[in-house]
Scaffold this motif. Structure first.
Motif, PDB file in Angstrom:
ATOM      1  N   THR A  59       0.867  -1.179   0.000  1.00  0.00           N
ATOM      2  CA  THR A  59       0.000   0.000   0.000  1.00  0.00           C
ATOM      3  C   THR A  59       0.901   1.225   0.000  1.00  0.00           C
ATOM      4  OG1 THR A  59      -1.725  -1.151   1.237  1.00  0.00           O
ATOM      5  CG2 THR A  59      -1.770   1.265   1.292  1.00  0.00           C
ATOM      6  N   VAL A  60       0.769   2.078  -1.006  1.00  0.00           N
ATOM      7  CA  VAL A  60       1.671   3.226  -1.110  1.00  0.00           C
ATOM      8  C   VAL A  60       1.102   4.404  -0.334  1.00  0.00           C
ATOM      9  CG1 VAL A  60       2.523   2.471  -3.358  1.00  0.00           C
ATOM     10  CG2 VAL A  60       0.629   4.101  -3.243  1.00  0.00           C
ATOM     11  N   GLY A  61       1.956   5.389  -0.079  1.00  0.00           N
ATOM     12  CA  GLY A  61       1.542   6.540   0.712  1.00  0.00           C
ATOM     13  C   GLY A  61       1.897   7.854   0.052  1.00  0.00           C
ATOM     14  N   ALA A  62       1.072   8.861   0.300  1.00  0.00           N
ATOM     15  CA  ALA A  62       1.348  10.238  -0.106  1.00  0.00           C
ATOM     16  C   ALA A  62       0.973  11.139   1.054  1.00  0.00           C
ATOM     17  CB  ALA A  62       0.553  10.614  -1.351  1.00  0.00           C
ATOM     18  N   HIS A  63       1.556  12.339   1.105  1.00  0.00           N
ATOM     19  CA  HIS A  63       1.164  13.266   2.152  1.00  0.00           C
ATOM     20  C   HIS A  63       1.117  14.689   1.616  1.00  0.00           C
ATOM     21  CE1 HIS A  63       5.594  12.862   2.525  1.00  0.00           C
ATOM     22  NE2 HIS A  63       5.603  14.123   2.971  1.00  0.00           N
TER      23      HIS A  63
END
Length: 312
Positions: free
Chosen positions: A298-302
């Motif tokens: 599961t990839v992440g961005a912020h």
């Protein structure tokens, strides 16, 4: 009663490689209490000695069922329940003397994209926590900015859950901004919270593009816990370095990005009293969008909103 301080060290009672909503807590604390942890590295070692063998990726401690990251906990927080928000103040993060970084040599989508299925690199780092510098065997030098890759709670669904993918209630976030002085806000999924921590990183770039950071044991990770029932959030929110950060998670970078932005629009509504369309317009001017990590299934961005950017 004043704040109480506790210490947890890695041993057979505190170490685990999974999240489990039915796990018995090794410590129960009150809101406002502080816990200092000592943690292993991601390969379950007290010190990442030079000469890391890439076969360690496949070396599972036989006495650890459900192997994943070496987590310490779980810690129960009295009064925590679904609908409340766990507040984790990061007071101190002090790395050990050695670290390691590995890239390539294992079958993952990113190593395949890089053409590195059959080629690998191992960087052995000597760390100086006092000077906050690290040097590897090739003479490359980096500034240390230590943080914990995994901070979180188990899903509410029964059973053991992998530590690898990040979730709305934390886990393997790999957000490099969670340094000492930052605060992490997480929606509580289960009674007591059952918080665990592990996966120390001495330094990492946004994205963690090779799959590992400077992976290291931590000599001291000091966290102070609190609860709020007036901060409705659907995923991780962070205060760090004079900024608000909202995290998004998804199967794709696009999905993670939109989740982070929607959370930022909500935050801007709470903090600045703006309507959603106005928040989106202001975000286009004042909010930075970044990739947190692309390597945890599961990839992440912020999204990042710095203090004062709307008050210049």
């Amino acid at each position: 009663m004043g704040r109480v301080e506790y210490t947890l060290v890695p041993d057979d009672t505190t170490l685990h490689g999974f999240f489990d909503p039915d796990a018995a807590p090794v410590l129960t604390i009150d809101p406002g209490d502080t816990v200092t942890f000592r943690t292993l590295d991601c390969w379950w070692r007290t010190g990442a000695q030079p000469g890391l063998d890439p076969s360690l990726w496949e070396r599972v401690p036989q006495h650890r069922t459900g192997y994943g990251h070496a987590l310490i906990g779980p810690v129960a927080v009295r009064g925590a329940r679904p609908g409340t928000t766990l507040v984790v103040n990061v007071d101190a993060v002090v790395p050990g003397a050695y670290g390691a970084t590995v890239a390539g040599g294992r079958p993952t989508p990113f190593t395949e994209a890089y053409g590195l299925l059959d080629e690998y690199a191992v960087l052995d780092w000597t760390l100086d926590p006092a000077a906050m510098r690290g040097v590897n065997q090739f003479g490359h030098r980096v500034a240390l900015r230590p943080f914990m890759g995994v901070l979180g709670m188990p899903p509410a669904e029964p059973g053991r859950h992998s530590t690898i993918p990040p979730r709305a209630h934390g886990g393997n976030l790999d957000l490099k901004d969670l340094v000492a002085g930052s605060t992490l806000y997480l929606p509580v999924p289960v009674d007591g919270a059952l918080f665990s921590v592990g996966d120390g990183h001495a330094a990492q770039g946004d994205g963690e593009v090779g799959g590992t950071a400077v992976e290291c044991p931590m000599e001291r990770v000091t966290l102070t816990f609190d609860l709020r029932d007036d901060l409705p959030i659907g995923g991780p929110v962070v205060r760090s370095g004079g900024a608000w950060l909202t995290l998004g998670l998804g199967d794709t970078v696009d999905a993670a990005m939109y989740q982070a932005l929607n959370a930022m629009f909500d935050l801007m509504g709470r903090e600045h009293g703006v309507k959603r369309a106005e928040a989106a317009a202001l975000a286009s001017v004042a909010v930075d969008l970044r990739i947190t990590q692309i390597v945890n299934r599961t990839v992440g961005a912020h999204a990042v909103l710095r203090d004062g950017v709307l008050d210049a």
